[in-house]
Design a protein around this motif. Sequence first.
Motif, PDB file in Angstrom:
ATOM      1  N   ALA A 145      28.929  -4.674 -17.524  1.00 41.94           N
ATOM      2  CA  ALA A 145      27.986  -5.280 -16.793  1.00 41.94           C
ATOM      3  C   ALA A 145      26.702  -5.093 -16.984  1.00 41.94           C
ATOM      4  CB  ALA A 145      27.720  -3.719 -15.447  1.00 41.94           C
ATOM      5  N   ARG A 146      25.735  -4.749 -18.598  1.00 42.52           N
ATOM      6  CA  ARG A 146      24.676  -4.992 -18.653  1.00 42.52           C
ATOM      7  C   ARG A 146      25.011  -6.406 -19.297  1.00 42.52           C
ATOM      8  NH1 ARG A 146      26.104   0.291 -21.766  1.00 42.52           N
ATOM      9  NH2 ARG A 146      27.539  -0.969 -21.780  1.00 42.52           N
ATOM     10  N   TYR A 159      24.763  -2.994  -4.976  1.00 38.03           N
ATOM     11  CA  TYR A 159      26.337  -3.611  -3.578  1.00 38.03           C
ATOM     12  C   TYR A 159      26.511  -2.761  -3.097  1.00 38.03           C
ATOM     13  CZ  TYR A 159      31.093  -3.469  -4.033  1.00 38.03           C
ATOM     14  OH  TYR A 159      32.306  -4.002  -3.125  1.00 38.03           O
ATOM     15  N   SER A 172      22.841   3.200 -10.861  1.00 33.90           N
ATOM     16  CA  SER A 172      21.592   2.090 -11.082  1.00 33.90           C
ATOM     17  C   SER A 172      21.955   0.777 -10.001  1.00 33.90           C
ATOM     18  CB  SER A 172      23.328   1.236 -11.975  1.00 33.90           C
ATOM     19  OG  SER A 172      23.917   0.302 -11.761  1.00 33.90           O
ATOM     20  N   GLU A 173      20.586   0.236 -10.181  1.00 35.47           N
ATOM     21  CA  GLU A 173      20.247  -0.601 -10.034  1.00 35.47           C
ATOM     22  C   GLU A 173      21.417  -1.351  -9.172  1.00 35.47           C
ATOM     23  OE1 GLU A 173      18.221  -2.767  -6.718  1.00 35.47           O
ATOM     24  OE2 GLU A 173      17.538  -0.831  -7.872  1.00 35.47           O
ATOM     25  N   LEU A 174      22.267  -2.423 -10.115  1.00 37.65           N
ATOM     26  CA  LEU A 174      23.682  -3.164 -10.028  1.00 37.65           C
ATOM     27  C   LEU A 174      24.338  -2.320  -8.687  1.00 37.65           C
ATOM     28  CD1 LEU A 174      25.956  -5.500 -10.066  1.00 37.65           C
ATOM     29  CD2 LEU A 174      26.223  -3.487 -12.246  1.00 37.65           C
ATOM     30  N   ALA A 220      24.864  -8.763  -4.437  1.00 34.52           N
ATOM     31  CA  ALA A 220      25.524  -7.983  -5.722  1.00 34.52           C
ATOM     32  C   ALA A 220      26.467  -7.461  -5.881  1.00 34.52           C
ATOM     33  CB  ALA A 220      24.838  -6.660  -6.274  1.00 34.52           C
ATOM     34  N   ARG A 221      27.498  -7.497  -6.966  1.00 32.52           N
ATOM     35  CA  ARG A 221      28.750  -7.620  -7.237  1.00 32.52           C
ATOM     36  C   ARG A 221      28.520  -6.609  -8.186  1.00 32.52           C
ATOM     37  NH1 ARG A 221      31.800  -9.339  -3.606  1.00 32.52           N
ATOM     38  NH2 ARG A 221      30.786 -11.446  -2.835  1.00 32.52           N
ATOM     39  N   MET A 222      30.021  -6.028  -7.700  1.00 35.14           N
ATOM     40  CA  MET A 222      30.344  -4.441  -9.016  1.00 35.14           C
ATOM     41  C   MET A 222      31.712  -5.956 -10.063  1.00 35.14           C
ATOM     42  SD  MET A 222      29.874  -1.598  -7.924  1.00 35.14           S
ATOM     43  CE  MET A 222      30.766   0.048  -7.197  1.00 35.14           C
ATOM     44  N   PRO A 223      30.991  -5.214 -11.609  1.00 32.37           N
ATOM     45  CA  PRO A 223      31.671  -5.777 -12.843  1.00 32.37           C
ATOM     46  C   PRO A 223      33.273  -5.767 -12.121  1.00 32.37           C
ATOM     47  CG  PRO A 223      30.150  -4.445 -13.398  1.00 32.37           C
ATOM     48  CD  PRO A 223      30.378  -4.365 -12.078  1.00 32.37           C
ATOM     49  N   LEU A 230      26.899   1.101 -14.020  1.00 31.58           N
ATOM     50  CA  LEU A 230      27.298   1.820 -12.283  1.00 31.58           C
ATOM     51  C   LEU A 230      25.898   2.727 -12.459  1.00 31.58           C
ATOM     52  CD1 LEU A 230      30.617   0.850 -11.293  1.00 31.58           C
ATOM     53  CD2 LEU A 230      28.166  -0.846 -10.979  1.00 31.58           C
ATOM     54  N   GLY A 252      27.682  -8.776 -18.913  1.00 30.13           N
ATOM     55  CA  GLY A 252      28.265  -9.474 -18.248  1.00 30.13           C
ATOM     56  C   GLY A 252      29.366 -10.181 -19.135  1.00 30.13           C
TER      57      GLY A 252
END
Length: 169
Positions: free
Chosen positions: A160-161, A98, A92-94, A151-154, A74, A163
């Motif tokens: 996260a990289r 989100y 991060s982009e993720l 986007a979903r938070m892991p 994140l 999955g």
Amino acid sequence: MDGVRLLRLGKRLTELGREMVTDHASATLSPGEIAVISDVYRHPDTSVQDIRVRTGFAQSHVSTSVARLRERGLLDAATDPADGRRTLLRASELARGYIRARVARPAEPVIARAVPDPEQARRVAELLDELAALLLPPDTEARTPAPDTEARMPAPDTDARTGGPGHRR
């Protein structure tokens, strides 16, 4: 309105806001981690020391939160080109996707659950918009349009990289 009633109202609005912006995955973040990632989102390319100053958290708390958020993908980190001993952080982009998706969610469904009468719920939404216009500084970041896909938070046990399964220290 007295101070106690104002504090109670503030607490209730905080609860409604938290309900709006959290889901099962983001609920796994501690309030401190949410504060840290929010600060980094508003202040990209920032240091742990800068976050500490702005949030008022202890350095150890900020460092621990940053480590966990980086582990989850994140936060991104880079060496400061002006000072190679310093690390700069950014969402991060993720995380940015989100956050944009959460910020763009309309408040009306949450208000409707809190105030079941549709006419009263509409009036509450109008009053909140009016209060926000009067009490909050303009915030262009909060008006960022949501991306096409949310986007979903892991989850905490997900890397996260990839999955795939991750780990906590």
